[in-house]
Write a protein that holds these residues in place. Sequence first.
Motif, short mmCIF file in Angstrom:
data_model
loop_
_atom_site.label_atom_id
_atom_site.label_comp_id
_atom_site.label_asym_id
_atom_site.label_seq_id
_atom_site.Cartn_x
_atom_site.Cartn_y
_atom_site.Cartn_z
N ASP A 76 15.87 10.33 -41.11
CA ASP A 76 16.70 10.69 -39.95
C ASP A 76 17.79 11.69 -40.30
OD1 ASP A 76 15.22 9.02 -38.38
OD2 ASP A 76 16.60 7.32 -38.50
N SER A 77 18.34 11.60 -41.52
CA SER A 77 19.42 12.52 -41.90
C SER A 77 18.92 13.94 -42.04
CB SER A 77 20.05 12.06 -43.22
OG SER A 77 19.11 12.10 -44.27
N VAL A 78 17.66 14.11 -42.43
CA VAL A 78 17.09 15.45 -42.55
C VAL A 78 16.61 15.95 -41.19
CG1 VAL A 78 15.27 16.83 -43.63
CG2 VAL A 78 16.45 15.08 -44.96
N ILE A 79 15.99 15.06 -40.42
CA ILE A 79 15.49 15.47 -39.11
C ILE A 79 16.63 15.96 -38.22
CG2 ILE A 79 14.41 14.61 -36.98
CD1 ILE A 79 12.68 12.80 -38.71
N SER A 80 17.82 15.36 -38.38
CA SER A 80 18.96 15.78 -37.57
C SER A 80 19.41 17.19 -37.88
CB SER A 80 20.13 14.81 -37.78
OG SER A 80 20.58 14.86 -39.14
N LEU A 81 19.04 17.71 -39.06
CA LEU A 81 19.42 19.07 -39.45
C LEU A 81 18.39 20.11 -39.02
CD1 LEU A 81 20.67 18.35 -43.10
CD2 LEU A 81 22.05 18.58 -41.03
N LEU A 82 17.23 19.67 -38.54
CA LEU A 82 16.18 20.60 -38.16
C LEU A 82 16.52 21.28 -36.83
CD1 LEU A 82 13.01 18.48 -39.03
CD2 LEU A 82 14.16 20.18 -40.45
N PRO A 83 16.09 22.51 -36.65
CA PRO A 83 16.34 23.20 -35.37
C PRO A 83 15.61 22.54 -34.22
CG PRO A 83 14.86 24.48 -36.76
CD PRO A 83 15.37 23.37 -37.61
N SER A 84 16.17 22.62 -33.05
CA SER A 84 15.57 21.97 -31.88
C SER A 84 14.36 22.74 -31.36
CB SER A 84 16.61 21.83 -30.76
OG SER A 84 17.14 23.12 -30.43
N GLU A 85 14.24 24.01 -31.70
CA GLU A 85 13.12 24.82 -31.24
C GLU A 85 12.28 25.28 -32.43
OE1 GLU A 85 14.63 28.05 -28.99
OE2 GLU A 85 15.40 26.81 -27.36
N GLY A 86 11.02 25.50 -32.16
CA GLY A 86 10.13 26.04 -33.20
C GLY A 86 9.33 25.00 -33.93
N ILE A 87 9.65 23.71 -33.77
CA ILE A 87 8.92 22.64 -34.46
C ILE A 87 8.26 21.75 -33.42
CG2 ILE A 87 9.09 20.67 -36.02
CD1 ILE A 87 11.51 21.98 -37.28
N LYS A 88 6.94 21.63 -33.51
CA LYS A 88 6.20 20.82 -32.55
C LYS A 88 6.22 19.35 -32.93
CE LYS A 88 1.77 20.91 -32.82
NZ LYS A 88 0.35 21.32 -32.78
N THR A 89 5.93 19.06 -34.22
CA THR A 89 5.80 17.68 -34.66
C THR A 89 6.41 17.53 -36.05
OG1 THR A 89 3.68 17.58 -33.48
CG2 THR A 89 4.20 15.75 -34.97
N VAL A 90 7.06 16.39 -36.28
CA VAL A 90 7.57 16.02 -37.60
C VAL A 90 6.95 14.68 -37.97
CG1 VAL A 90 9.59 15.50 -39.02
CG2 VAL A 90 9.76 17.20 -37.20
N ILE A 91 6.24 14.63 -39.08
CA ILE A 91 5.53 13.42 -39.49
C ILE A 91 6.08 12.95 -40.84
CG2 ILE A 91 3.31 12.45 -40.17
CD1 ILE A 91 1.98 14.26 -38.19
N PRO A 92 6.62 11.71 -40.91
CA PRO A 92 7.10 11.17 -42.18
C PRO A 92 5.94 10.70 -43.06
CG PRO A 92 7.39 9.56 -40.44
CD PRO A 92 6.86 10.80 -39.78
N ILE A 93 6.08 10.91 -44.36
CA ILE A 93 5.03 10.55 -45.31
C ILE A 93 5.65 9.79 -46.48
CG2 ILE A 93 3.24 11.42 -46.88
CD1 ILE A 93 2.54 11.93 -44.03
N ILE A 94 4.95 8.75 -46.96
CA ILE A 94 5.31 8.06 -48.20
C ILE A 94 4.09 8.09 -49.11
CG2 ILE A 94 5.95 5.89 -49.28
CD1 ILE A 94 7.52 5.15 -46.88
N GLU A 95 4.27 8.55 -50.33
CA GLU A 95 3.19 8.61 -51.32
C GLU A 95 3.60 7.82 -52.56
OE1 GLU A 95 1.50 12.52 -52.05
OE2 GLU A 95 2.58 13.28 -50.32
#
Length: 405
Positions: A76-95
């Motif tokens: 959430d702390s990184v997603i809040s820094l992403l621009p509101s436009e230009g990104i369709k989907t954000v998918i979290p991953i754990i490996e």
Amino acid sequence: MLALKIALRYLFSKKTHNAVNIITAVASACVTVATAAIVIILSVFNGFTKLAESKLSKFDAPLRIERSDRRLFPADSVISLLPSEGIKTVIPIIETKAFAQTTTSPMLIELIGAPKDFLSENNVDAITIDGVPFVGDTLYTSWGMASVGVALGLEVRPGDGRSVKVMIPRRNGRINPSSMISTFRTDSLYIAGVYQAEDPSVDNDILLVDIEMVRALAGYEDGYVSSLNLYPSDGRTVTKLKESLQMPGFRVMDIHDQNSESFNMIAMEKWMSFALLAFILLIASFNVISTLTILIIEKKNNMFLLSTMGASGSMIRNVFLWEGVLVSFVGGLAGCILGLLLSLGQQHFGWIKLSSDIDVSMLSITTYPVSVEFSDLIAVIGLIVILSLLTTFVSLGTAKNDKEE
């Protein structure tokens, strides 16, 4: 530009001795062939790069964000820094690494936890060869997807009724030395589908499950992830989006960055081949030395006439300087055009096929991949100009020394 006009006249006019015409044509032809070879080879390597982009990991997102030290971070702390436009989907991953077991011996696997959106965004349905693409829970039963390597190693397939036990070493808490099983967190799931991407990096040892299952097994804090996969909205280029997402302590990686070893190897082979072919072009360009030497001898009377008419020594020197450049450049330009036409022909018509000794059904492509890039043509033209000037100065210096002697 009187010197250039005289050089052009010398280049295209009929020489007194026919041997001069032949030597000039041979010198120019050598440069043409060498230049065409460079253009074709660079285009072939570009084709393999494009092929790698399409055939490498089907699980690589257009952009991926992870910490520079590869540690987990709160999404959430990184997603809040992403621009509101230009990104369709954000998918979290754990490996994470894990052990998987059925009735066979435990197998070391790469456990990837992702939400259901991961399957649709990466078009996993297209590479599913058995079962259905699905991760998650239904009626208190966990489901995952296995790579073809994991399915074969565990001897499991969709619908066979056998569950897969997944084990991850405990990160904290008490461990009983007398019981090895206590050192692991365990859970089980069934295989909903098996995929094959024709890429060893994801076909050998990956088990794809729901992200919450991995978080619980590994004991990670809620909301923490290994990386974030970003999918740009339509019309937004990956390069521009990447430039706008630079954050301290994090790496924003495109497809090339995520597969840097593969792409660096192709690039290294490409420019090593360019260097070797440039050396061959240099050898071919030195034919210009013999051409200019003979031409200087033949035009000795013309030079004397120009001198008596007031032409300076530097002006006469510039005539032959332009002559050498023109011989090399005309051959190089013809080579660029020839290489470009052959490359475009292979790119659109696929004239040259792969080895006929190989079963075509086992190949993902049947013709040599070719892709012409404008930057490569600029590099080749720049190389031709440099080599033509070099060989011309050498030949004029040689002729001057012979004259002084």
